[in-house]
Design a protein around this motif. Structure first.
Motif, PDB file in Angstrom:
ATOM      1  N   ALA A 159      47.317  41.304  34.710  1.00 49.23           N
ATOM      2  CA  ALA A 159      46.156  42.147  34.951  1.00 49.23           C
ATOM      3  C   ALA A 159      46.660  43.536  35.344  1.00 49.23           C
ATOM      4  O   ALA A 159      47.796  43.688  35.783  1.00 49.23           O
ATOM      5  N   ARG A 288      38.471  42.391  40.898  1.00 50.50           N
ATOM      6  CA  ARG A 288      38.337  41.132  40.153  1.00 50.50           C
ATOM      7  C   ARG A 288      39.346  41.070  39.028  1.00 50.50           C
ATOM      8  O   ARG A 288      39.434  41.957  38.197  1.00 50.50           O
ATOM      9  N   PRO A 290      40.655  38.963  35.748  1.00 50.06           N
ATOM     10  CA  PRO A 290      40.084  38.000  34.789  1.00 50.06           C
ATOM     11  C   PRO A 290      41.015  36.797  34.630  1.00 50.06           C
ATOM     12  O   PRO A 290      41.691  36.659  33.618  1.00 50.06           O
ATOM     13  N   HIS A 291      41.037  35.927  35.672  1.00 48.02           N
ATOM     14  CA  HIS A 291      42.041  34.854  35.696  1.00 48.02           C
ATOM     15  C   HIS A 291      41.949  33.931  34.489  1.00 48.02           C
ATOM     16  O   HIS A 291      42.961  33.590  33.880  1.00 48.02           O
ATOM     17  N   TYR A 292      40.721  33.515  34.171  1.00 51.71           N
ATOM     18  CA  TYR A 292      40.569  32.624  33.019  1.00 51.71           C
ATOM     19  C   TYR A 292      41.105  33.291  31.744  1.00 51.71           C
ATOM     20  O   TYR A 292      41.861  32.689  30.980  1.00 51.71           O
ATOM     21  N   ASP A 293      40.732  34.561  31.554  1.00 55.43           N
ATOM     22  CA  ASP A 293      41.161  35.282  30.349  1.00 55.43           C
ATOM     23  C   ASP A 293      42.678  35.436  30.303  1.00 55.43           C
ATOM     24  O   ASP A 293      43.282  35.403  29.231  1.00 55.43           O
ATOM     25  N   LEU A 318      45.527  43.161  30.875  1.00 58.08           N
ATOM     26  CA  LEU A 318      44.069  43.012  30.842  1.00 58.08           C
ATOM     27  C   LEU A 318      43.414  43.864  31.927  1.00 58.08           C
ATOM     28  O   LEU A 318      43.958  44.012  33.023  1.00 58.08           O
ATOM     29  N   VAL A 320      40.909  45.207  34.919  1.00 56.09           N
ATOM     30  CA  VAL A 320      40.367  44.612  36.142  1.00 56.09           C
ATOM     31  C   VAL A 320      39.059  45.324  36.487  1.00 56.09           C
ATOM     32  O   VAL A 320      38.704  46.307  35.847  1.00 56.09           O
ATOM     33  N   GLU A 321      38.376  44.836  37.507  1.00 54.75           N
ATOM     34  CA  GLU A 321      37.073  45.402  37.856  1.00 54.75           C
ATOM     35  C   GLU A 321      36.975  45.592  39.370  1.00 54.75           C
ATOM     36  O   GLU A 321      37.275  44.666  40.133  1.00 54.75           O
TER      37      GLU A 321
END
Lengths: 336, 336
Positions: A159, A288, A290-293, A318, A320-321
């Motif tokens: 991430a 946040r 995106p652990h699943y992603d 990836l 983050v938010e």
């Protein structure tokens, strides 16, 4: 949805017996079927959408369809969604996940990897966090998760920690904070180091220096609690950027013990957006991931590498938010 | 990396024949070697970093040292500690865990089990929750976790749900409650059914009847939220026994929306003692399930069954612990 195609449907379309179709679609037994027949059966399976990705598997028959997934500890709440994402992507391709925990212990990791290698796996997804070198030669397909090696040429999915920390620092500065401290994660982990660096240069972009930095012994509540006590014995920040959510929760505990209110006296931020940090009092401002992603992408990347081992290793980052909640306010007037 | 050590290298170092070394390093045949010799061989293997080629071994002995572990969803917080316990017990015996999620979907479960059976695993640990019959014949070693089949003769490890619900009911009655309602878990799960029954006969032991029972569509916060609204549209309990912690959290949300305070207006209890329910406001009174121990015991039981497939299947029931926190108080005077 339509009724899924059966092995019988595939066999009928390819004009063979079901047992032959089954042999042709199983990497372990495919060499018992003539290449032309096998190709026809694979084509029929593809046409019918039967186990499509096992059809995409190479005709080499000695490969396994099992992938080793190695993490520090499944009880750390960041890992279940990662592992779930890995498994979903693997399942779509007809692969299975062999899971192992290392507790971040080098010997346990070595032992686990040796046992797994004895299974002749198709590849490995490693989410262990130490920055040491990789325990594999270039002959093994590997994707790293939430980690990079300094060694370089290995595929990885992470991430954008850096952007996440910058967003937190920017939020605090916008709210009026200038006395900002950092509870850094362990500096032998790539996430701990990256977030620390990002904290420093995020502040520097606003011409600010940290009012204090304390390194935590672990990404844990207890370590966060202890580091907060050490930090506040020396300095009085109006805001604390914690290395992750667990550290932030430990910080909450230490602030309460010291009679300091969050966010009135000290704003606190976390990292990861773990389950239930939205239910804390105050609800935690965090980033946040995106652990699943991350898990899903890592497995897709590994499947790509298994199919084309010589391709250059990708490094996927990836987004983050920023999640703004009640743990951040402006600095108290008497401290500003 | 060095050339990996062979069984011959291990045998030479331990001064035994290769066949003896092989027997000692295989859990299935270790008892054919004297304990002292086995210990010397294991030590030699460790010294040399020898990893048995398990794939080759399974071809010879027709057994594998991999166990399939099938759960509904790793993101449900009860499962990570169970899976971790399973893996720890398996690792101690030189076994590995192949993990799969089913989402409680029968088709996904069937597909997963078929793929896993293709790997010729040593056995299965199933933590899926449906009460339907078992998808295996008696030739496959299986241990059920957190679940029993109505079918009977299968080894299982469960927590003592019944005793846990009785402890909750007793606590509420001791605190003066007589208007007690139940938010039951889904009634196609064995845990949902068992806790519902235990609730009814726990009340009956005090000559009480439930003031209301609402069945939740799932063990989820949302389902608990909806069921609470339905329940409170019809009746006014002073205490609610929720089927698990997630349902209890949904109940918290619905109470807040209705302007009811917990515990002043309504006491609430959960089940499982998930991470972070101690940090809720109010902290949740619940029953602690020894999740890690359940997983660990299940794996030990499976290893026993693999070693002695004809032995009668044990059913292990582990004790639970009542955890009293702020979500339970006496009934409000105007409601008592």
């Amino acid at each position: 949805m339509d009724k899924p195609a059966t092995i019988k449907d595939v066999a009928d379309l390819a004009r063979v017996h079901a047992a032959t179709a089954s042999r042709a679609l199983n990497p372990q037994t495919r060499d018992k079927v003539s290449p032309r027949t096998a190709a026809r059966i694979v084509e029929a399976a593809r046409t019918l959408g039967y186990s499509p990705n096992s059809a995409a598997r190479s005709l080499r028959t000695r490969t396994s369809s099992v992938v080793g997934v190695v993490i520090p500890d499944l009880r750390n709440p960041v890992f279940p969604p990662i592992v779930r994402g890995v498994e979903d992507a693997l399942r779509e391709a007809g692969y299975l996940a062999l899971l192992g925990n290392t507790d971040g212990d080098a010997e346990r990791e070595r032992d686990l990897l040796a046992t797994m290698r004895g299974q002749q796996l198709a590849g490995f997804i490693l989410a262990t966090s130490k920055r040491d070198s990789l325990p594999f030669g270039p002959d093994v397909s590997v994707v790293l998760v939430n980690r990079r090696t300094d060694a370089g040429d290995v595929a990885s999915v992470v991430a954008d920690s850096r952007a996440g920390v910058h967003a937190l620092v920017n939020l605090l500065v916008e709210r009026g904070h200038s006395r900002i401290a950092h509870l850094a994660g362990p500096q032998d982990t790539s996430t701990g180091v990256e977030r620390h660096r990002a904290f420093l240069d995020g502040l520097a972009a606003h011409d600010l220096a940290p009012v204090g930095v304390e390194v935590c012994a672990a990404f844990s509540e207890q370590a966060g609690f202890e580091a907060t006590h050490k930090l506040l014995a020396a300095v009085r920040p109006t805001a604390i950027v914690a290395g992750n959510d667990m550290i932030a929760l430990g910080c909450y505990g230490a602030l309460a013990e010291l009679g300091l209110r969050c966010p009135e006296d000290v704003s606190v931020t976390g990292f990861n957006d773990m389950p239930f940090v939205d239910k804390q009092r105050p609800a935690l401002t965090t980033v946040r991931i995106p652990h699943y992603d991350i898990g899903y992408e890592a497995a897709r990347l590994l499947l790509e590498r298994i199919a084309a081992p010589a391709s250059p290793p990708k490094r996927v980052v990836l987004p983050v938010e920023l999640i703004v909640r009640g743990s951040v306010a402006g600095p108290a007037a008497d401290r500003a």
